[in-house]
Enzyme design. Structure first.
Site, PDB file in Angstrom:
ATOM      1  CE  LYS A   1      27.144  46.330  39.456  1.00 29.32           C
ATOM      2  NZ  LYS A   1      28.493  46.411  38.894  1.00 29.32           N
TER       3      LYS A   1
HETATM    4  C1  E4P Z   1      30.840  44.502  40.408  1.00 25.01           C
HETATM    5  O1  E4P Z   1      29.666  44.484  40.092  1.00 25.01           O
HETATM    6  C2  E4P Z   1      31.835  45.418  39.833  1.00 25.01           C
HETATM    7  O2  E4P Z   1      31.547  45.619  38.475  1.00 25.01           O
HETATM    8  C3  E4P Z   1      33.239  44.879  39.867  1.00 25.01           C
HETATM    9  O3  E4P Z   1      33.294  43.610  40.483  1.00 25.01           O
HETATM   10  C4  E4P Z   1      34.268  45.854  40.306  1.00 25.01           C
HETATM   11  O4  E4P Z   1      35.521  45.233  40.280  1.00 25.01           O
HETATM   12  P1  E4P Z   1      36.898  46.034  40.375  1.00 25.01           P
HETATM   13  O5  E4P Z   1      37.147  46.388  41.802  1.00 25.01           O
HETATM   14  O6  E4P Z   1      37.928  45.061  39.872  1.00 25.01           O
HETATM   15  O7  E4P Z   1      36.750  47.237  39.500  1.00 25.01           O
END
Ligand code: E4P
Length: 216
Positions: A84
């Protein structure tokens, strides 16, 4: 639409994997920090041993060179690791280098169709629009998912859209209708998707009626 589990919690991942409905996992530094294990590599390897699909692990570096080095490290841990990389100029530079090395990437913290398009052009394997966080500030988060899907289809771009930051079961339906390739879902939302009060009522009514037959 495939479903990834958005967590670093091993028990939750084990449970969802047993149900046969998840194809991968996404983590982020906040999700990993929530768990007890302080060993990031061990946690990612354990997740990879449970789920036979893509497992996203995020870089913490902010400049391109360091991101690229970190990404090479992360991807060497297991063939299913997807790195990521947050949206930024450095992130785009890193993705364009990594894609030429066949390292899979997930362009994360994506909040606009333009960011998604740039991620795809740089060669990201996935882009992740954060729907819930956009909704939180009064925007229609799912519009970014819809736009990205439409743009990628129009130009035949191979990058897949992960609807991320999903907060409730209706988000899952909207993501599927928007054509998201993947929705990454928190464990509690996945469990909510399974349940329906009418199903519970139906099951107990069938059992009750059948007990009456047996007791006759
Ligand atoms: C995606 O890859 C993220 O880990 C995640 O969906 C973030 O979600 P949040 O906005 O609930 O922290």
């Amino acid at each position: 639409m495939r479903i990834f589990l958005d967590t670093a919690n091993i028990d939750h991942i084990r449970h969802a994997a047993k149900l046969g409905i998840i194809s991968g996992v996404t983590t982020n530094p906040s999700l990993v920090a929530r768990e007890e294990s302080a060993d990031f590599k061990a946690a990612i390897l354990e997740i990879c041993s449970i789920v036979g699909g893509p497992v996203s692990a995020e870089v913490l570096s902010l400049d391109a060179e360091a991101m690229i080095e970190e990404a090479r490290q992360l991807s060497s841990w297991h063939e299913n690791v997807v790195v990521k990389i947050p949206v930024s100029e450095a992130g785009l530079e890193a993705i364009s280098v990594l894609s030429r090395e066949n390292i899979k990437t997930n362009f994360t913290l994506c909040f606009s169709a333009n960011q998604a398009l740039l991620g795809a052009l740089a060669g990201a394997t996935y882009v992740s629009p954060f729907v819930g966080r956009l909704d939180d500030i009064g925007h229609q988060g799912m519009e970014v998912v819809k736009d990205a899907v439409e743009i990628f289809e129009y130009y035949d771009l191979p990058t897949q859209v992960i609807a991320a930051s999903l907060r409730h079961p209706l988000h899952m339906v909207s993501a599927a209708k928007a054509g998201a390739h993947v929705a990454t879902v928190p464990y509690n939302v996945l469990m909510q998707m399974i349940r329906h009060p009418l199903t519970d009522i139906g099951i107990s009514r069938f059992a009750e009626d059948w007990r009456k037959v047996i007791e006759k």
